[in-house]
Motif scaffolding. Structure first.
Motif, PDB file in Angstrom:
ATOM      1  N   LYS A 117      -8.440  36.802  81.733  1.00 16.48           N
ATOM      2  CA  LYS A 117      -8.315  38.225  81.420  1.00 16.48           C
ATOM      3  C   LYS A 117      -8.820  38.566  80.020  1.00 16.48           C
ATOM      4  CE  LYS A 117      -4.478  39.320  84.511  1.00 16.48           C
ATOM      5  NZ  LYS A 117      -3.222  40.088  84.660  1.00 16.48           N
ATOM      6  N   PHE A 118      -9.112  39.842  79.838  1.00 20.33           N
ATOM      7  CA  PHE A 118      -9.421  40.404  78.525  1.00 20.33           C
ATOM      8  C   PHE A 118      -8.140  41.027  77.973  1.00 20.33           C
ATOM      9  CE2 PHE A 118     -13.697  39.820  79.698  1.00 20.33           C
ATOM     10  CZ  PHE A 118     -14.568  40.223  78.689  1.00 20.33           C
ATOM     11  N   GLY A 119      -7.895  40.816  76.697  1.00 14.69           N
ATOM     12  CA  GLY A 119      -6.832  41.522  75.995  1.00 14.69           C
ATOM     13  C   GLY A 119      -7.454  42.325  74.869  1.00 14.69           C
ATOM     14  N   VAL A 120      -7.010  43.560  74.705  1.00 12.79           N
ATOM     15  CA  VAL A 120      -7.506  44.404  73.622  1.00 12.79           C
ATOM     16  C   VAL A 120      -6.337  44.760  72.722  1.00 12.79           C
ATOM     17  CG1 VAL A 120      -8.730  46.513  72.980  1.00 12.79           C
ATOM     18  CG2 VAL A 120      -9.292  45.353  75.134  1.00 12.79           C
ATOM     19  N   PHE A 121      -6.439  44.414  71.463  1.00 18.89           N
ATOM     20  CA  PHE A 121      -5.430  44.789  70.474  1.00 18.89           C
ATOM     21  C   PHE A 121      -5.934  46.015  69.724  1.00 18.89           C
ATOM     22  CE2 PHE A 121      -3.178  40.424  69.631  1.00 18.89           C
ATOM     23  CZ  PHE A 121      -2.746  40.419  70.951  1.00 18.89           C
ATOM     24  N   ASN A 122      -5.287  47.153  69.953  1.00 20.63           N
ATOM     25  CA  ASN A 122      -5.598  48.397  69.261  1.00 20.63           C
ATOM     26  C   ASN A 122      -4.684  48.454  68.040  1.00 20.63           C
ATOM     27  OD1 ASN A 122      -6.043  50.978  68.387  1.00 20.63           O
ATOM     28  ND2 ASN A 122      -5.551  51.976  70.320  1.00 20.63           N
ATOM     29  N   ARG A 123      -5.231  48.102  66.897  1.00 19.23           N
ATOM     30  CA  ARG A 123      -4.510  47.654  65.715  1.00 19.23           C
ATOM     31  C   ARG A 123      -3.948  46.282  66.080  1.00 19.23           C
ATOM     32  NH1 ARG A 123      -4.389  51.471  61.873  1.00 19.23           N
ATOM     33  NH2 ARG A 123      -4.430  53.667  62.451  1.00 19.23           N
ATOM     34  N   THR A 124      -3.876  45.420  65.101  1.00 19.70           N
ATOM     35  CA  THR A 124      -3.695  44.013  65.423  1.00 19.70           C
ATOM     36  C   THR A 124      -2.719  43.340  64.465  1.00 19.70           C
ATOM     37  OG1 THR A 124      -5.402  43.198  63.924  1.00 19.70           O
ATOM     38  CG2 THR A 124      -6.152  44.046  66.054  1.00 19.70           C
ATOM     39  N   HIS A 125      -2.723  42.007  64.526  1.00 15.86           N
ATOM     40  CA  HIS A 125      -1.927  41.225  63.586  1.00 15.86           C
ATOM     41  C   HIS A 125      -2.388  41.437  62.143  1.00 15.86           C
ATOM     42  CE1 HIS A 125      -5.129  38.953  65.544  1.00 15.86           C
ATOM     43  NE2 HIS A 125      -5.257  38.195  64.489  1.00 15.86           N
ATOM     44  N   TYR A 126      -3.554  42.058  61.971  1.00 18.92           N
ATOM     45  CA  TYR A 126      -4.033  42.327  60.610  1.00 18.92           C
ATOM     46  C   TYR A 126      -3.292  43.473  59.925  1.00 18.92           C
ATOM     47  CZ  TYR A 126      -7.541  38.795  61.011  1.00 18.92           C
ATOM     48  OH  TYR A 126      -8.142  37.572  61.135  1.00 18.92           O
TER      49      TYR A 126
END
Length: 294
Positions: A117-126
């Motif tokens: 699968k693809f995962g998209v992080f909209n805003r992330t661990h950053y």
């Protein structure tokens, strides 16, 4: 279908954001850009089907950028042709009470995409080295041993966080997660125009928050923190790409094209072949099904 020059956007050496473009102009019509994007995302959707069948890799797409940089619309347009079950989007907000009872990477780790699968992080661990660095008082809610006041949060603290993030990404990359990190590079003037549109257009009003203006006053500090984070964490297994974001249509094509070109390099990602025993009996299975009509 457009292929972009990845080297223009990929971070390989130390960068200065002030020297990076915020607008890209391919010199083609919006209609042509739309057609280009449609072709790329169709191929990406097909790739995800193969990725699922192969079952050994997952893809993590990380999107960062200042408010109004176009993250939401980019996700909507780039992943439109995916099987709905093949891509999962996570938008990380202020940590919940439960999340604060764990280390800061926990909520990101449990949101990672499954193999196939693809995962998209909209805003992330950053966000943990961006927002918290601009507002170090937020760190106090994490209840970290040895951190009693904001004055305890020094350069060594942030250096350790960068090491932890690099280790986190290296670990998941070693275990089959293909990582892409995109910084949508927006100009301050374009952000001003987009915030004004949120005020002027009734259907956009809900997106506006007075807090946007407070954060805008910290623009230079955010740019400094983004630059530092990008330079300290762009690695071969988890590279950063700086994408000009003043023109949303070009930005979407750039992100989609980079994903497709880079993913195509993984030539081992193929649909598995049927077991020899099953293949040798295909005609028998076909006859069984066709005989049901008799």
């Amino acid at each position: 279908m457009r292929s972009v020059d990845i080297k223009k956007y990929k971070v390989g050496n130390v960068v200065k954001l002030v020297n990076k473009k915020t607008i890209e102009n391919f010199g083609v019509s919006d209609k042509k850009l739309k057609k280009d994007l449609e072709g790329i995302r169709e191929e990406l959707g097909s790739f995800q089907d193969t990725l699922y069948a192969h079952g050994k890799y997952s893809v993590l797409v990380c999107l960062q950028g200042m408010d109004t940089s176009g993250k939401d619309s980019l996700i909507r347009e780039v992943f439109k042709d995916f099987n709905a079950r093949g891509v999962v989007v996570h938008s990380f907000k202020v940590p919940t009470e439960l999340e604060l009872k764990h280390d800061y990477l926990w909520r990101h780790y449990i949101a990672l995409p499954a193999k196939g699968k693809f995962g998209v992080f909209n805003r992330t661990h950053y966000e943990n080295v961006l927002v918290t660095r601009v507002h170090p008082e937020y760190i106090m809610s994490e209840h970290i041993p040895g951190i009693h006041t904001v004055s305890d949060i020094d350069n060594e603290f942030w250096a350790k966080r960068f090491e932890q993030i690099n280790a986190f990404e290296n670990h998941i990359a070693d275990n089959g997660t293909l990582i892409f990190k995109f910084f949508l590079n927006l100009s301050k003037e374009e952000q001003r125009q987009r915030l004004l549109r949120r005020l002027e257009l009734k259907e956009k009003n809900w997106k506006f928050s007075p807090g946007d203006l407070k954060e805008r006053k910290l623009w230079d500090k955010y740019q400094q923190c983004y630059e530092d984070a990008i330079n300290k964490t762009s690695k071969p297994s988890a590279p950063w790409y700086i994408v000009p974001a003043d023109n949303k249509k070009e930005a979407r094509v750039i992100v989609a094209s980079i994903l497709l070109q880079e993913l195509k390099k993984y030539t081992d990602i193929k649909e598995p072949e049927l077991d020899d025993k099953i293949k040798s009996n295909l005609e028998e299975y076909r006859n069984q099904l066709e005989s049901e009509l008799g």
